[in-house]
Design a protein around this motif. Structure first.
Motif, mmCIF file in Angstrom:
data_model
loop_
_atom_site.group_PDB
_atom_site.id
_atom_site.type_symbol
_atom_site.label_atom_id
_atom_site.label_comp_id
_atom_site.label_asym_id
_atom_site.label_seq_id
_atom_site.Cartn_x
_atom_site.Cartn_y
_atom_site.Cartn_z
ATOM 1 N N TYR A 16 0.781 -1.117 -0.008
ATOM 2 C CA TYR A 16 0.140 -0.007 -0.004
ATOM 3 C C TYR A 16 0.749 1.441 0.022
ATOM 4 O O TYR A 16 0.611 2.264 -0.682
ATOM 5 N N ALA A 17 2.023 1.184 0.784
ATOM 6 C CA ALA A 17 2.922 2.306 0.832
ATOM 7 C C ALA A 17 3.187 2.754 -0.584
ATOM 8 O O ALA A 17 3.910 3.840 -0.671
ATOM 9 N N THR A 18 3.364 1.992 -1.473
ATOM 10 C CA THR A 18 3.902 1.964 -2.888
ATOM 11 C C THR A 18 2.886 2.777 -3.873
ATOM 12 O O THR A 18 3.142 3.077 -5.173
ATOM 13 N N LEU A 19 1.576 2.819 -3.416
ATOM 14 C CA LEU A 19 0.429 3.164 -4.325
ATOM 15 C C LEU A 19 0.770 4.576 -4.591
ATOM 16 O O LEU A 19 1.032 5.426 -3.621
ATOM 17 N N ASP A 20 0.039 5.036 -5.737
ATOM 18 C CA ASP A 20 0.141 6.411 -6.035
ATOM 19 C C ASP A 20 -1.214 6.851 -5.778
ATOM 20 O O ASP A 20 -2.238 6.758 -6.420
ATOM 21 N N MET A 21 -1.339 7.578 -4.730
ATOM 22 C CA MET A 21 -2.670 7.969 -3.944
ATOM 23 C C MET A 21 -3.282 9.185 -4.791
ATOM 24 O O MET A 21 -4.534 9.128 -4.682
ATOM 25 N N ARG A 22 -2.565 9.374 -5.806
ATOM 26 C CA ARG A 22 -3.386 10.481 -6.907
ATOM 27 C C ARG A 22 -4.401 9.885 -7.473
ATOM 28 O O ARG A 22 -5.442 10.011 -8.089
ATOM 29 N N LEU A 23 -4.211 8.329 -8.047
ATOM 30 C CA LEU A 23 -5.110 7.577 -8.740
ATOM 31 C C LEU A 23 -6.226 7.183 -7.734
ATOM 32 O O LEU A 23 -7.535 7.149 -8.379
ATOM 33 N N VAL A 24 -6.130 7.096 -6.496
ATOM 34 C CA VAL A 24 -7.143 6.621 -5.725
ATOM 35 C C VAL A 24 -8.040 8.174 -5.595
ATOM 36 O O VAL A 24 -9.244 8.066 -5.377
ATOM 37 N N GLU A 25 -7.324 9.081 -5.208
ATOM 38 C CA GLU A 25 -8.111 10.341 -5.316
ATOM 39 C C GLU A 25 -9.167 10.787 -6.529
ATOM 40 O O GLU A 25 -10.096 11.308 -6.442
ATOM 41 N N LEU B 201 -3.194 -2.718 -8.107
ATOM 42 C CA LEU B 201 -1.716 -2.044 -8.076
ATOM 43 C C LEU B 201 -1.224 -2.840 -6.790
ATOM 44 O O LEU B 201 0.054 -2.850 -7.122
ATOM 45 N N ALA B 202 -1.891 -3.288 -5.831
ATOM 46 C CA ALA B 202 -1.287 -3.920 -4.799
ATOM 47 C C ALA B 202 -1.114 -5.405 -4.503
ATOM 48 O O ALA B 202 -0.574 -5.825 -3.741
ATOM 49 N N TRP B 203 -1.839 -6.050 -5.571
ATOM 50 C CA TRP B 203 -1.979 -7.412 -5.510
ATOM 51 C C TRP B 203 -0.500 -8.040 -5.346
ATOM 52 O O TRP B 203 -0.668 -9.324 -4.591
ATOM 53 N N PRO B 204 0.377 -7.777 -6.185
ATOM 54 C CA PRO B 204 1.818 -8.644 -5.816
ATOM 55 C C PRO B 204 2.197 -8.739 -4.177
ATOM 56 O O PRO B 204 2.471 -9.476 -3.802
ATOM 57 N N GLY B 205 2.084 -7.407 -3.407
ATOM 58 C CA GLY B 205 2.447 -7.658 -2.023
ATOM 59 C C GLY B 205 1.278 -8.353 -1.487
ATOM 60 O O GLY B 205 1.791 -9.264 -0.513
ATOM 61 N N ILE B 206 -0.018 -8.181 -1.740
ATOM 62 C CA ILE B 206 -1.053 -8.884 -1.020
ATOM 63 C C ILE B 206 -0.644 -10.400 -1.397
ATOM 64 O O ILE B 206 -0.871 -11.332 -0.524
ATOM 65 N N ALA B 207 -0.514 -10.858 -2.604
ATOM 66 C CA ALA B 207 -0.159 -12.162 -2.992
ATOM 67 C C ALA B 207 1.098 -12.809 -2.049
ATOM 68 O O ALA B 207 0.907 -13.969 -1.752
ATOM 69 N N ALA B 208 2.046 -11.910 -2.086
ATOM 70 C CA ALA B 208 3.134 -12.501 -1.337
ATOM 71 C C ALA B 208 2.964 -12.891 0.115
ATOM 72 O O ALA B 208 3.335 -13.715 0.555
ATOM 73 N N GLY B 209 2.120 -12.141 0.671
ATOM 74 C CA GLY B 209 1.907 -12.119 2.042
ATOM 75 C C GLY B 209 1.057 -13.600 2.186
ATOM 76 O O GLY B 209 1.157 -14.156 3.334
ATOM 77 N N THR B 210 0.065 -13.614 1.263
ATOM 78 C CA THR B 210 -0.864 -14.854 1.448
ATOM 79 C C THR B 210 0.117 -15.989 1.065
ATOM 80 O O THR B 210 -0.179 -16.988 1.772
ATOM 81 N N ILE B 211 0.872 -16.016 0.195
ATOM 82 C CA ILE B 211 1.589 -17.243 -0.065
ATOM 83 C C ILE B 211 2.672 -17.443 1.274
ATOM 84 O O ILE B 211 2.744 -18.459 1.565
ATOM 85 N N LEU B 212 3.171 -16.353 1.868
ATOM 86 C CA LEU B 212 3.937 -16.592 2.887
ATOM 87 C C LEU B 212 3.060 -17.168 4.080
ATOM 88 O O LEU B 212 3.539 -17.917 4.647
ATOM 89 N N CYS B 213 2.057 -16.836 4.376
ATOM 90 C CA CYS B 213 0.981 -17.353 5.448
ATOM 91 C C CYS B 213 0.672 -18.631 5.019
ATOM 92 O O CYS B 213 0.663 -19.495 6.174
ATOM 93 N N PHE B 214 0.464 -18.974 3.827
ATOM 94 C CA PHE B 214 0.167 -20.631 3.480
ATOM 95 C C PHE B 214 1.184 -21.371 3.703
ATOM 96 O O PHE B 214 1.333 -22.564 4.464
ATOM 97 N N LEU B 215 2.428 -21.099 3.368
ATOM 98 C CA LEU B 215 4.003 -21.517 3.816
ATOM 99 C C LEU B 215 3.898 -21.833 5.338
ATOM 100 O O LEU B 215 4.395 -22.998 5.542
#
Length: 306
Positions: free
Chosen positions: A195-204, A224-238
């Protein structure tokens, strides 16, 4: 060093040429030193602590008195209980890791997009929480929600019940609850980093065009954030796949997962070959998840999980 590799202006000046040669020699020396360091790590650390035990595990799983044999794998997969063990393991894995991932993403979204005065403190606590041993979470839940836990006894006294109302921890319900509580913070950190890497201008911009919160989440933030979410999810599964402490504390005699089956085969049945075969199967599953995690993590620039 040949003058072909030296710039003309340097080769014309003996002093510059000497400095260039000294720098080149120093660079080679550092390179040789780094190679020796790598060799030392491989031989002294990774060899006896990682490579040798894994090699012995694989050799044990394919060894027999007569030589090479796959009898241990045949016995492992031919065992009628193996299918139930694998099914139980996958069922707990998908239930626990799936719920933990959803909870982790929800917590990260709340902390990032809806901050409150205690946000920073809660974030630090979640980061510290991942350092706790997993079995402590299991014991904490027993002290709170076990049949003789404080919450259960309190409810019994308040409602004048004949027996404690909470009696679900020692089984699949307690295992899933403990794993969700323990592994959800592992999803929060990479999700927040993404989330910290998101361009908040797009959200606004999406909000200014009339998109509601859910539409912004699914059409702007998630893609935009799915790679980080997917990485955390896969780590959780592992991590959930390899969980042992919670299962050992809260798992009942009828809740046998792959780690518990391997432990029982090695310590109770003293069948080291079958335990080794099961360990190799579990290792292959873990390495597959880890390879997927690394591949997804590279897409985030290595920020998640580091």
């Amino acid at each position: 060093m040949s003058s072909l590799f030296v710039p003309d202006d340097v080769a014309a000046d003996p002093r510059l040429a000497a400095q260039f040669a000294a720098h080149a020699s120093e660079a080679k020396r550092r390179e040789r030193y780094a190679q020796w360091q790598l060799l030392f790590i491989l031989i002294v650390i990774l060899g006896p602590l990682v490579a040798y035990p894994l090699a012995r595990l694989v050799i044990l799983s394919v060894s027999a008195p007569g030589g090479f044999s796959l009898h241990a794998y045949a016995a492992f997969f031919a065992n009628p209980e193996t299918r139930g063990v694998i099914g139980t393991t996958l069922g707990i894995l998908f239930a626990s890791a799936g719920l933990a991932s959803l909870l982790g993403v929800a917590l990260a979204s709340m902390l990032f997009f809806r901050p409150f005065p205690g946000t920073r403190l809660l974030t630090r606590f979640l980061e510290l929480f991942v350092a706790f041993p997993s079995f402590l979470v299991a014991f904490t839940l027993i002290f709170l929600y076990g049949s003789q836990g404080s919450v259960s006894i309190g409810l019994q006294r308040i409602f004048h019940l004949d027996a404690p109302p909470l009696d679900f921890l020692f089984g699949i319900g307690g295992v899933i609850l403990a794993e969700v509580v323990f592994y959800a913070p592992f999803v929060v950190r990479p999700t927040l980093a993404s989330y910290a890497t998101l361009d908040m201008r797009l959200v606004e911009a999406a909000k200014s065009l009339g998109a509601n919160g859910w539409r912004v989440a699914f059409k702007v933030v998630l893609p935009l954030a799915w790679p980080g979410i997917a990485a955390g999810t896969i780590l959780c599964f592992l991590l959930t796949l390899n969980e042992f402490g919670i299962l050992l504390v809260l798992g009942s005699a009828h809740l046998i997962t792959l780690p518990i089956a391997i432990y029982s085969a090695a310590t109770v049945d003293l069948d080291l070959a079958t335990a080794a075969a099961g360990s190799v199967v579990m290792l292959a599953m873990s390495l597959s998840l880890y390879a997927l995690y690394r591949r997804v993590n590279r897409r985030t620039g290595g920020r998640n999980g580091r």
